[in-house]
Write a protein that holds these residues in place. Structure first.
Motif, short mmCIF file in Angstrom:
data_model
loop_
_atom_site.label_atom_id
_atom_site.label_comp_id
_atom_site.label_asym_id
_atom_site.label_seq_id
_atom_site.Cartn_x
_atom_site.Cartn_y
_atom_site.Cartn_z
N GLY A 217 9.55 -5.51 -1.84
CA GLY A 217 9.55 -4.77 -3.10
C GLY A 217 8.23 -4.07 -3.33
O GLY A 217 7.17 -4.55 -2.92
N ILE A 218 8.28 -2.93 -4.03
CA ILE A 218 7.07 -2.16 -4.28
C ILE A 218 6.23 -2.77 -5.40
O ILE A 218 5.04 -2.47 -5.54
CB ILE A 218 7.44 -0.69 -4.61
N GLU A 219 6.84 -3.64 -6.19
CA GLU A 219 6.13 -4.24 -7.32
C GLU A 219 4.93 -5.07 -6.88
O GLU A 219 4.01 -5.32 -7.67
CB GLU A 219 7.08 -5.12 -8.14
N LYS A 220 4.93 -5.52 -5.64
CA LYS A 220 3.83 -6.33 -5.13
C LYS A 220 2.59 -5.50 -4.81
O LYS A 220 1.52 -6.04 -4.56
CB LYS A 220 4.26 -7.09 -3.88
N ILE A 221 2.73 -4.17 -4.80
CA ILE A 221 1.63 -3.29 -4.38
C ILE A 221 1.00 -2.62 -5.59
O ILE A 221 1.67 -1.86 -6.31
CB ILE A 221 2.13 -2.23 -3.39
N GLU A 222 -0.29 -2.87 -5.79
CA GLU A 222 -1.02 -2.24 -6.89
C GLU A 222 -2.14 -1.33 -6.39
O GLU A 222 -2.77 -0.63 -7.18
CB GLU A 222 -1.58 -3.31 -7.82
N ALA A 223 -2.38 -1.34 -5.09
CA ALA A 223 -3.36 -0.44 -4.47
C ALA A 223 -3.13 -0.43 -2.97
O ALA A 223 -2.58 -1.39 -2.41
CB ALA A 223 -4.79 -0.89 -4.78
#
Length: 327
Positions: A217-223
């Motif tokens: 999931g993309i939610e795990k990526i903040e940078a």
């Protein structure tokens, strides 16, 4: 005026005239945008100087590289500028230089060991301090995160993906280690959720990131932090295919690269990337070319004659430059 020739690939077979003053440039790959720009700058310098220069690319293959080096010596090249496929082979390359009229060898971009430079005194290195790139990337990311709501899931830490270049290469290791060390001492809390190896390539970075997102999931990526701009742009392509980094502030993931490529600078200006660390290929090419000229003329190669500091191991390091968006 002497002819200027560029070999499109390292395997191109062309009839060439032999000049005692010709320089040979051997680059590890034609598929690396930074290396292509570097080669172009050397071409520009030689053209202005009316210096014959042969450029070949080794297709990331040490066997092809060996053929290129042997070809350079067979054509009586008076100096070699080498971007090695594997810097650990520098001692072998230096030995070939010594056996072939003690030909000067200027290693660029990928640093050989100090031992290989000391064994052959007519060898040099022009490049960068790779750890500086990691520190500067951390600075850029910190500045962005301190001024924006980067912790989107509110768990008290900023989760980032690291895109890494060629495994076991010093630039990859030092850029990544320095980044991690700098982020660990930051006033903000960071967590590396995954390190993805993409071999400096844009398409591979895009693929690897897409695979990770499909699974986690993309939610795990903040940078996203990348060892070079090509991989950063690959990551940007993946994010944009998912509707991110297209102008909406709540759907923006900061991306920081290294190189200062034209494509990355355009993405930063458009607000699609956060920043990059400029790897100054023009200054590096100018120094490498000047060392070749001085060495062939048997003139002293010193900090004074170069206009840049050269250390006791015959190394010249060109500083990086931080570039970031103003928003």
């Amino acid at each position: 005026m002497k002819k200027f020739k560029v070999l499109a690939t390292s395997l191109a077979l062309v009839s060439v005239s032999t000049y005692a003053s010709q320089f040979s440039v051997i680059m590890y790959s034609a598929n690396d945008p930074f290396i292509k720009n570097y080669a172009q700058e050397l071409e520009n310098l030689a053209t202005l100087d009316k210096q014959e220069l042969h450029i070949s690319f080794s297709q990331s293959d040490v066997k092809v590289e060996t053929l290129n080096i042997q070809k350079a010596f067979s054509e009586n090249s008076s100096a070699l500028i080498v971007n090695p496929v594997d810097p650990n082979r520098a001692l072998q390359i230096s030995n070939l230089g010594f056996k072939n009229k003690k030909t000067p060898i200027i290693y660029i971009n990928r640093k050989p060991s100090n031992q290989s430079l000391k064994v052959y005194k007519n060898s040099y290195f022009v490049g960068t301090d790779a750890s500086e790139a990691g520190r500067f990337q951390a600075d850029i990311l910190n500045t962005y995160c301190q001024n924006h709501n980067a912790d989107k899931n509110g768990d008290g830490k900023i989760s980032y993906v690291l895109l890494e270049g060629q495994a076991q290469l010093d630039d990859t290791i030092m850029r990544s280690m320095s980044l991690r060390s700098s982020l660990s001492s930051s006033p903000l809390s960071y967590e590396e959720v995954v390190a993805l190896s993409a071999d400096w390539k844009s398409d591979k970075a895009s693929y690897e990131l897409n695979q990770f997102i499909n699974t986690n999931g993309i939610e795990k990526i903040e940078a996203i932090v990348s060892n070079n701009d090509a991989m950063a742009l690959g990551a940007l392509s993946t994010l944009q295919s998912l509707g991110y980094n297209q102008g909406e502030e709540n759907k923006y993931i900061p991306i920081v690269g290294v190189d200062g490529s034209a494509e990355a600078l355009a993405a930063i200006a458009d607000g699609k990337m956060t920043g990059t660390v400029k790897n100054d290929h023009k200054s590096q090419a100018a120094v490498a070319y000047k060392i070749a000229k001085l060495a062939v003329a048997k003139e002293a190669i010193t900090s004074k004659t170069l206009g840049r500091y050269i250390d006791d191991s015959n190394c010249v390091y060109i500083p990086y430059l931080k570039i970031s968006a103003t928003k």
